[in-house]
Write a protein that holds these residues in place. Structure first.
Motif, PDB file in Angstrom:
ATOM      1  N   VAL A  63      64.435  22.954  37.660  1.00  0.00           N
ATOM      2  CA  VAL A  63      65.053  21.644  37.759  1.00  0.00           C
ATOM      3  C   VAL A  63      66.256  21.625  36.824  1.00  0.00           C
ATOM      4  O   VAL A  63      66.150  22.043  35.670  1.00  0.00           O
ATOM      5  N   ARG A  64      67.378  21.157  37.347  1.00  0.00           N
ATOM      6  CA  ARG A  64      68.582  21.033  36.512  1.00  0.00           C
ATOM      7  C   ARG A  64      69.310  19.758  36.894  1.00  0.00           C
ATOM      8  O   ARG A  64      69.486  19.455  38.066  1.00  0.00           O
ATOM      9  N   TYR A  65      69.726  19.011  35.879  1.00  0.00           N
ATOM     10  CA  TYR A  65      70.483  17.784  36.078  1.00  0.00           C
ATOM     11  C   TYR A  65      71.958  18.044  35.826  1.00  0.00           C
ATOM     12  O   TYR A  65      72.313  18.696  34.854  1.00  0.00           O
ATOM     13  N   GLU A  66      72.798  17.516  36.703  1.00  0.00           N
ATOM     14  CA  GLU A  66      74.243  17.593  36.532  1.00  0.00           C
ATOM     15  C   GLU A  66      74.789  16.161  36.484  1.00  0.00           C
ATOM     16  O   GLU A  66      75.003  15.533  37.528  1.00  0.00           O
ATOM     17  N   PRO A  67      74.979  15.627  35.274  1.00  0.00           N
ATOM     18  CA  PRO A  67      75.465  14.250  35.153  1.00  0.00           C
ATOM     19  C   PRO A  67      76.837  14.074  35.800  1.00  0.00           C
ATOM     20  O   PRO A  67      77.707  14.929  35.664  1.00  0.00           O
ATOM     21  N   GLN A  68      77.001  12.970  36.504  1.00  0.00           N
ATOM     22  CA  GLN A  68      78.279  12.619  37.112  1.00  0.00           C
ATOM     23  C   GLN A  68      78.958  11.500  36.325  1.00  0.00           C
ATOM     24  O   GLN A  68      80.158  11.540  36.126  1.00  0.00           O
ATOM     25  N   GLU A  69      78.175  10.498  35.927  1.00  0.00           N
ATOM     26  CA  GLU A  69      78.681   9.434  35.067  1.00  0.00           C
ATOM     27  C   GLU A  69      77.511   8.709  34.440  1.00  0.00           C
ATOM     28  O   GLU A  69      76.400   8.713  34.975  1.00  0.00           O
ATOM     29  N   GLN A  70      77.784   8.113  33.296  1.00  0.00           N
ATOM     30  CA  GLN A  70      76.751   7.370  32.586  1.00  0.00           C
ATOM     31  C   GLN A  70      77.412   6.227  31.829  1.00  0.00           C
ATOM     32  O   GLN A  70      78.386   6.432  31.116  1.00  0.00           O
ATOM     33  N   LEU A  71      76.874   5.032  32.037  1.00  0.00           N
ATOM     34  CA  LEU A  71      77.408   3.835  31.388  1.00  0.00           C
ATOM     35  C   LEU A  71      76.286   3.156  30.621  1.00  0.00           C
ATOM     36  O   LEU A  71      75.191   2.966  31.154  1.00  0.00           O
TER      37      LEU A  71
END
Length: 143
Positions: A63-71
């Motif tokens: 499992v791998r997360y690739e953040p696109q945006e975070q507010l």
């Protein structure tokens, strides 16, 4: 908590899931956490959430997360990421996810997770084929 501290909690949380470190995930989830899934419309408690993650992070699955945006706004976080899942013997899957988390006192107290039903059903089917066991108990299944 400021946005930097909240960001640090989330960094630890998602890194722990990627590493299959459910002890850290358990530590970061408040005991009363509710995790709502758009596919089912149900809210899972902490024990069910940990069971789902245990199923998803079993041997043979990455499992791998690739953040696109975070507010971050106060204690609430809106995040978009790509969830990349590898299962031995199958092409990697990528699921776009929108997730809203509430972080209070260094722990995650609420989660609302939005995924596409078809993507989620494909993920469940692929992980089931790659592992022994029937699945995550239907909690995230769209069926």
């Amino acid at each position: 908590m400021g946005s930097d501290e909240i960001g640090a909690v989330l960094d630890r949380f998602f890194a722990a899931i990627e590493a299959g470190d459910l002890a850290t995930v358990d530590e970061l989830l408040a005991d009363e956490v509710g995790v709502w899934h758009s596919v089912t419309g149900d809210t899972a408690d902490k024990a069910t959430t940990l069971a789902i993650l245990r199923w998803l992070t079993r041997p043979g699955v990455t499992v791998r997360y690739e953040p696109q945006e975070q507010l971050v706004a106060g204690t609430r976080v809106a995040r978009r990421h790509l969830l990349h899942v590898g299962v031995d013997g199958h092409e990697p899957l990528t699921l776009p996810v929108s997730i809203y988390l509430t972080v209070e006192g260094g722990r995650i107290t609420g989660v609302d997770e939005y995924t596409d039903r078809r993507d989620t059903d494909e993920l469940i089917a692929v992980v089931r084929r790659g592992q022994a066991g029937s699945g995550p108990g239907g909690v995230v299944s769209g069926k």
